[in-house]
Enzyme design. Structure first.
Site, PDB file in Angstrom:
ATOM      1  CG  ASP A 191      -1.321   1.943  13.659  1.00  0.00           C
ATOM      2  OD1 ASP A 191      -1.379   2.980  12.978  1.00  0.00           O
ATOM      3  OD2 ASP A 191      -2.221   1.091  13.638  1.00  0.00           O
TER       4      ASP A 191
HETATM    5  C1  BGC Z   1      -4.205   2.934  11.356  1.00  0.00           C
HETATM    6  C2  BGC Z   1      -3.195   2.492  10.336  1.00  0.00           C
HETATM    7  C3  BGC Z   1      -2.950   3.594   9.349  1.00  0.00           C
HETATM    8  C4  BGC Z   1      -2.471   4.823  10.114  1.00  0.00           C
HETATM    9  C5  BGC Z   1      -2.140   5.995   9.210  1.00  0.00           C
HETATM   10  C6  BGC Z   1      -3.850   4.280  11.972  1.00  0.00           C
HETATM   11  O1  BGC Z   1      -4.906   4.769  12.725  1.00  0.00           O
HETATM   12  O2  BGC Z   1      -4.325   1.939  12.354  1.00  0.00           O
HETATM   13  O3  BGC Z   1      -3.639   1.329   9.686  1.00  0.00           O
HETATM   14  O4  BGC Z   1      -2.009   3.214   8.394  1.00  0.00           O
HETATM   15  O5  BGC Z   1      -3.494   5.212  10.994  1.00  0.00           O
HETATM   16  O6  BGC Z   1      -3.248   6.531   8.644  1.00  0.00           O
END
Ligand code: BGC
Length: 757
Positions: A294
């Site tokens: 993540d």
């Molecule tokens: C989120 C993810 C997301 C990623 C990219 C993160 O802050 O937890 O779910 O896919 O950002 O935007």
């Protein structure tokens, strides 16, 4: 112990029975892709390999002049060196083409980028938020919504979505419940599969399909106190039976990627968790795709106190099976040295890179890196009428009718003086929901606009009160209006003169989603006061709720005669709600989450275990499992939702239809005056088990449309797959003994019988 135990490998058997010819074809394509990956890998330097494991965020006007210093300049330079495998948040054909061109035409090996984006509920044209879609319980519609999102986004250059989010959550305080399928692992698994199939289609190399990503592995929905990014401690029974199933279902649906999670799981960050990523995902489940971290979650292992510095964080993450680094810069900076020092083996790197390259080959990016970059297609597909129609259909199916006393709904189509009250009724942005990075503000059909399609009534609007104190944004703290009641008088005056009042109240879209945890679950700001003030002058009231999570609305549930749960329904929101209010669509949604009476009951979910003291021995006794200030039941149970017609369940019978296979049969009758669709639900309880089973578990459902007076017999088969569970070592068991089978229109079921296995 005379209990007989079986281990079942149902899922393995299912995959073994796949048609042989199809299998051979897939096998040979797979073999040839594996061979291509191997050849390419043999040509790559260590740095180029690590580059494939590096993902950068899009950050600049990619079609403008290249900056010569700063972060952006470094990213350009890395693209040219072949040190970038993927980018996220670059969108639109022109922009995607620009970065792809650098990777393909300027780097030594010309390996194409995979372009990721959060298509959580659509690209530019938005479907309802995922929690709302899940309320449809309509797997074909949900699959189609994902197909449509893929169609639109792939026309805009995107070939990888960070969806579906398959985190089960039982905590309405957590803002990200809006992104998931609710609290139930059975429903959540089916929805996970529907979404993966929708995004990926049956041929990943087609230009209108994308690679999907099951996220966040694992346990993120169980953050302590519902507080975003918080620690997660879940026991093994919950982990195997509640958290894992939708992820496993996604693997079975051949999902191409996984995202790990920000949270600690039982003391170990998910991102650096070998048990999760190597043992379970890539081991037991034999997942063949790749795992992306993540956002900056590798780097955050330092802050958790799990790695002493970024270098150690990179070492832990890579060894634990995290293949791609999203925006930590940890791999691109640290991995080469770690390999040279022998702390990360080159075999670990090769495996990660092979997995990433394989997905790129499967997407067809090596055949044509610009296959998602067709300006003409982008023009004709993005925002097209077909897509608008699809999201409207999904929006209608997502609405849940919570209350309808005296058949106040549907509204009469003529001669009515309707007062519409609430700022959200006018809002053309909030209905889009959170996670809508590509959709422009002001592009939703507002509720007021939707109501205009019925011109034979008089609509008078009064906002009553603002929900927010200033225009909110995705990245900034939201400010709620807690003081300004200057619009109340006008709203009260308008309501007094109306035949019917429709109040549109609830959360602004940016009160749910990432980093939007709440400790209060009532109507935000001054809206409860507004509701009561208006109700005092006109009780002929319909309350339309807009929200991204379960709300606690006990006062409304007691007083307001009609309540419609309309979530955040996306681009066609206003049209969908109006069509439901006027009865042109008979509501059919069912809650995928429990609505508690008060926030103090949270986490509240229907499939809980039984305590040793579930009821008082005598009325008035205190030593039993309860709160002294609220009853144990929810306000609205999981699976609940009304229709403009009524249904009756009868004649429940369960018969044996094979070894450990039971046919559950019952009659469902439409006892009302109009046609309607009902979602008939089957639950089980395994009464005595070696690991205690919940009081109820959803194990089957069917959607049936019935004409007035019509009865249909419904059968649902329960097999080992439904009757078993995972023990605390992750073994799947089906234990003989007594089971209860329940049937009804919600988890508060109407009929039950017992069977012995
Ligand atoms: C989120 C993810 C997301 C990623 C990219 C993160 O802050 O937890 O779910 O896919 O950002 O935007």
């Amino acid at each position: 112990m005379n209990r007989v135990r079986y281990k079942f490998y149902t899922l393995i058997l299912i995959s073994m029975t796949t048609l042989t010819s199809c299998k051979q074809e897939t096998k040979s394509t797979e073999d040839s892709i594996d061979a291509k990956v191997k050849t390419l890998l043999s040509k790559m330097t260590l740095e180029e390999k690590i580059g494939q494991m590096n993902q950068y965020n899009g950050f600049w006007d990619v079609t403008g002049p290249t900056p010569s210093t700063g972060d952006a300049a470094k990213k350009y330079e890395d693209l040219r060196k072949g040190y970038v495998g993927s980018m996220l948040n670059v969108r639109g054909v022109e922009n995607v083409r620009a970065v792809q061109k650098i990777a393909v035409e300027e780097s030594r090996l010309g390996i194409p980028l995979i372009i990721g984006f959060d298509l959580i509920h659509g690209y530019k044209t938005l479907s309802p938020i995922p929690l709302a879609e899940s309320a449809s319980w309509d797997l074909d519609a949900i699959k189609h919504a994902a197909e449509v999102a893929a169609l639109e986004a792939s026309a805009a250059g995107i070939n990888w979505t960070f969806a579906p989010m398959v985190d089960i959550s039982r905590d309405a305080r957590w803002g990200r419940v809006m992104e998931g399928a609710g609290e139930d692992p059975y429903l959540g698994s089916l929805i996970a599969q529907a979404r993966v199939h929708g995004f990926q289609g049956d041929d990943l190399s087609k230009p209108n399909t994308l690679a999907a990503c099951a996220k966040h592995f694992a346990g993120y929905g169980f953050v302590e106190g519902g507080k975003e990014y918080n620690t997660v401690d879940v026991g093994t029974s919950t982990l195997y039976n509640v958290v894992f199933p939708p992820f496993k279902a996604a693997v079975d649906a051949d999902v191409k990627t996984f995202m790990n999670a920000f949270n600690l799981l039982n003391g170990i960050p998910s991102t650096g968790n070998t048990f999760l990523q190597r043992n379970i995902l890539k081991g037991t489940w034999d997942f063949k795709g790749f795992v992306v971290s993540d956002w900056a979650s590798i780097e955050e292992m330092r802050k958790h106190g799990f790695a002493k510095d970024m270098k150690q964080a990179a070492e832990i993450a890579a060894n634990a099976g995290c293949d791609m680094d999203m925006e930590s810069d940890a791999y691109v900076i640290e991995l080469a040295a770690l390999v040279k020092e022998g702390k990360v083996s080159e075999a670990v790197i090769d495996e990660a890179v092979s997995r990433i390259l394989k997905v790129k080959y499967e997407l067809g990016l090596f055949d044509d890196p610009y296959k998602y970059c067709d300006e003409e297609r982008e023009k004709s597909v993005v925002g097209s009428q077909d897509i608008q129609n699809a999201v409207l259909d999904m929006a209608k199916k997502s609405i849940v009718l919570l209350k309808n006393e005296n058949q106040l709904l549907p509204l009469k189509k003529q001669g009515q003086n309707i007062a519409v009250i609430g700022k959200l009724a006018q809002d053309k942005t909030s209905p889009l929901g959170s996670w809508r990075l590509a959709a422009d503000n002001g592009t939703a059909v507002s509720f007021l606009e939707g109501m205009k399609a019925y011109p034979d009534n008089t609509i008078t609007f009064a906002k009553g009160a603002d929900v927010t104190a200033e225009e909110p944004s995705f990245t900034k703290e939201i400010k709620i209006n807690t003081t300004d009641k200057s619009g109340f008088d006008d709203a009260i005056k308008t309501a007094k003169q109306a035949d019917v009042v429709v109040m549109v109240l609830g959360e602004h879209a940016f009160e749910s989603g990432e980093a939007r945890s709440r400790t209060k679950l009532g109507l935000p700001g001054v809206q409860q006061e507004l509701l009561e003030a208006v109700f005092a002058v006109n009780k002929n009231m319909v309350l339309v709720l807009n929200n991204g999570r379960p709300l606690t609305i006990p006062w409304a549930a007691e007083h307001v005669p009609a309540i419609v749960e309309a979530w955040q329904l996306g681009t066609q929101s206003g049209n969908a709600i109006a069509q439901v209010l006027y009865g042109d669509y008979n509501p059919s949604g069912k809650l995928p989450v429990t609505f508690p009476r008060t926030v103090g009951q949270v986490p509240m979910f229907y499939n809980h275990n039984q305590t040793g003291r579930p009821t008082p021995k005598n009325p008035g006794d205190v030593f039993w499992s309860h709160y002294i200030d609220v009853e144990n039941t929810p306000l609205y149970p999981f699976g609940f939702g009304l229709s403009y017609t009524t249904f009756e369940y009868s004649n429940l019978e369960v018969s044996k239809s094979g070894d450990n296979s039971f046919k559950v049969s019952f009659d469902l009758k439409n006892t009302g005056a109009i046609a309607g669709k009902e979602t008939a639900q089957v639950y089980i309880r395994d009464l005595v088990a070696s690991v205690v089973r919940p009081v109820k578990e959803l194990k089957g459902f069917k959607q049936v449309t019935l004409e007035p007076g019509e009865t249909k017999n419904i059968t649902i088969t329960l097999t080992d797959k439904e009757l078993g569970f995972f023990d605390n070592d992750g073994n799947y068991l089906v234990e003989p003994g007594e089971f209860k089978i329940f049937v009804g229109g919600s988890s508060d079921t109407e009929l039950e019988v017992s069977i012995t296995l």
